[in-house]
Design an enzyme around this catalytic site. Structure first.
Site, PDB file in Angstrom:
ATOM      1  N   LYS A 160      12.577  -7.127  -1.469  1.00  0.00           N
ATOM      2  CA  LYS A 160      12.968  -8.268  -0.633  1.00  0.00           C
ATOM      3  C   LYS A 160      14.480  -8.470  -0.682  1.00  0.00           C
ATOM      4  O   LYS A 160      15.124  -8.733   0.334  1.00  0.00           O
ATOM      5  CB  LYS A 160      12.255  -9.541  -1.097  1.00  0.00           C
ATOM      6  CG  LYS A 160      10.749  -9.474  -0.838  1.00  0.00           C
ATOM      7  CD  LYS A 160      10.010 -10.631  -1.479  1.00  0.00           C
ATOM      8  CE  LYS A 160       8.503 -10.439  -1.295  1.00  0.00           C
ATOM      9  NZ  LYS A 160       7.711 -11.244  -2.199  1.00  0.00           N
TER      10      LYS A 160
ATOM     11  N   LEU B 290       3.558  -7.056  -9.309  1.00  0.00           N
ATOM     12  CA  LEU B 290       3.826  -7.190  -7.877  1.00  0.00           C
ATOM     13  C   LEU B 290       3.840  -8.686  -7.587  1.00  0.00           C
ATOM     14  O   LEU B 290       3.119  -9.455  -8.233  1.00  0.00           O
ATOM     15  CB  LEU B 290       2.720  -6.509  -7.056  1.00  0.00           C
ATOM     16  CG  LEU B 290       2.649  -4.979  -7.149  1.00  0.00           C
ATOM     17  CD1 LEU B 290       1.457  -4.440  -6.372  1.00  0.00           C
ATOM     18  CD2 LEU B 290       3.940  -4.325  -6.643  1.00  0.00           C
ATOM     19  N   ASP B 291       4.633  -9.100  -6.593  1.00  0.00           N
ATOM     20  CA  ASP B 291       4.695 -10.521  -6.239  1.00  0.00           C
ATOM     21  C   ASP B 291       3.340 -10.998  -5.720  1.00  0.00           C
ATOM     22  O   ASP B 291       2.521 -10.200  -5.265  1.00  0.00           O
ATOM     23  CB  ASP B 291       5.723 -10.745  -5.126  1.00  0.00           C
ATOM     24  CG  ASP B 291       7.130 -10.439  -5.591  1.00  0.00           C
ATOM     25  OD1 ASP B 291       7.364 -10.410  -6.807  1.00  0.00           O
ATOM     26  OD2 ASP B 291       7.994 -10.206  -4.710  1.00  0.00           O
ATOM     27  N   ARG B 292       3.176 -12.310  -5.728  1.00  0.00           N
ATOM     28  CA  ARG B 292       1.904 -12.896  -5.281  1.00  0.00           C
ATOM     29  C   ARG B 292       1.484 -12.384  -3.897  1.00  0.00           C
ATOM     30  O   ARG B 292       0.331 -12.025  -3.674  1.00  0.00           O
ATOM     31  CB  ARG B 292       2.051 -14.428  -5.251  1.00  0.00           C
ATOM     32  CG  ARG B 292       0.822 -15.071  -4.715  1.00  0.00           C
ATOM     33  CD  ARG B 292       0.852 -16.594  -4.582  1.00  0.00           C
ATOM     34  NE  ARG B 292       2.048 -17.272  -4.897  1.00  0.00           N
ATOM     35  CZ  ARG B 292       2.856 -17.836  -3.985  1.00  0.00           C
ATOM     36  NH1 ARG B 292       2.583 -17.747  -2.701  1.00  0.00           N
ATOM     37  NH2 ARG B 292       3.929 -18.483  -4.374  1.00  0.00           N
TER      38      ARG B 292
END
Ligand code: URA
Length: 263
Positions: free
Chosen positions: A215, A130-132
Site C-alpha cells: 500500500k 497480512l492486513d485485515r
C-alpha cells in the site's frame, strides 16, 4: 557459605536448547509435536496432568531433551516432530490477533476450522502477516526456524501480490517501484518487480515485508490500493479455495520455499 543460586528454568531450557541437542521447553515441545496446542499444554501442566520422567511438573517452561519421557493423563506421548507447513487461503476480514475491532475473526480461527482433525492439536505460528483486508496465501508452521527463514530480510523470499488500483496503469508509472522508492518511514524499498495487470490492477513481487508495504509503495507512485491479494510465496502458488487450507509436502517446502524441513 551461601549455596550457589539455582539458574531460572528459562535459562536451563535455553542452555539445553543451545547445547546442540534437541532440547526444548515442555509446553512448546508438546505443541510442536502435535500433542496439545500450547495454551492447552500449559493448562494441562498446571493441572498436574503431565509427568516428565515419572515426576509431576507444574512449570510449562521445564526443560526437556531428546531422552525425556513424557505422559499426559497417564498416556505416554512422543515429543518427536517434523516440520509441518500449511497453506491457507486467507479471507478478507481475518486478522493476525484479536485487538482489531473491525475484524470478523482471526486467521487462527480460520485455520482451526479448515484444518483436518489430525492437524488441530499442533501449535501453529503464522509466517508473517497480512492486513485485515488482504486476501490470499498465508503460511502456518510448527517450526519456528521456518518462520525465521521465510520472514528474515536476508532470505529475500519473493512474495507476489496483485493490487486493484482502479485505473489502467502504464509500465512507466511503475518504474520507480522497480528502482526502489522512498516510503513514508524515510526508507527506500528494495527494487521490486512491478507490472500492470489487466484493466485496473498491478502485480508486485517484493523481497522484503515491511508494514503495509504494498500500500505504501503504490501510494508513493500516486496509486490507491482498493484490494490486495497475495498469490504466491517463493515459487509456491496459492491453489486452495478461500477459507480452506492444505499441508505442503516436504518437496514443496524444499523446492518452492528453499527450506530444508526437519523430517
Ligand atoms: N503489503 C500490504 O500493504 N499489506 C499486506 O497485507 C501485505 C503487504
Amino acid at each position: 557459605m551461601s549455596r550457589p543460586k539455582k539458574p531460572p528454568r528459562w535459562l536451563e531450557a535455553a542452555r539445553v536448547r543451545d547445547s546442540g541437542g534437541d532440547g526444548e521447553w515442555l509446553a512448546r515441545a508438546l505443541s510442536r509435536a502435535g500433542v496439545l496446542p500450547q495454551a492447552e499444554a500449559e493448562e494441562a501442566i498446571r493441572q498436574r496432568r503431565v509427568k516428565l520422567d515419572s515426576r509431576e511438573v507444574m512449570e510449562p517452561m521445564s526443560p526437556v531433551g531428546p531422552k525425556s519421557r513424557v505422559t499426559v493423563d497417564g498416556h505416554p506421548v512422543s515429543l518427536s516432530w517434523r516440520t509441518q507447513v500449511i497453506m491457507l487461503h486467507k479471507p478478507a476480514g481475518a486478522v493476525a490477533h484479536g485487538s482489531d475491532k473491525k475484524a470478523t475473526s482471526t486467521v487462527f480461527d480460520t485455520l482451526r476450522s479448515a484444518l483436518p482433525p489430525e492437524l488441530v492439536r499442533f501449535g501453529w505460528h503464522s509466517v508473517g502477516r497480512l492486513d485485515r483486508d488482504t486476501t490470499g496465501l498465508l503460511l502456518f508452521t510448527n517450526d519456528e526456524r521456518f518462520v525465521a527463514h521465510a520472514t528474515a530480510p536476508a532470505t529475500h523470499l519473493p512474495k507476489t501480490y496483485v493490487a486493484r488500483v482502479g485505473v489502467k496503469v502504464t509500465s512507466e508509472k511503475l518504474e520507480p517501484l522497480r528502482n526502489g522508492v522512498l516510503i513514508d518511514d524515510g526508507e527506500v524499498t528494495r527494487p521490486a518487480k512491478a507490472f500492470p495487470r489487466g484493466e485496473d490492477s498491478v502485480e508486485l513481487v517484493l523481497t522484503e515485508g515491511r508494514f503495509h508495504q504494498v500500500k505504501r509503495m503504490l501510494n508513493a507512485v500516486g496509486l490507491p490500493t482498493l484490494a490486495l491479494h497475495r498469490e504466491a510465496v517463493g515459487e509456491l502458488m496459492l491453489d486452495v479455495e478461500v477459507g480452506t487450507c492444505r499441508p505442503l509436502t516436504d518437496a514443496e517446502v524444499r523446492e518452492k520455499l528453499g527450506y530444508t524441513p526437519r523430517s
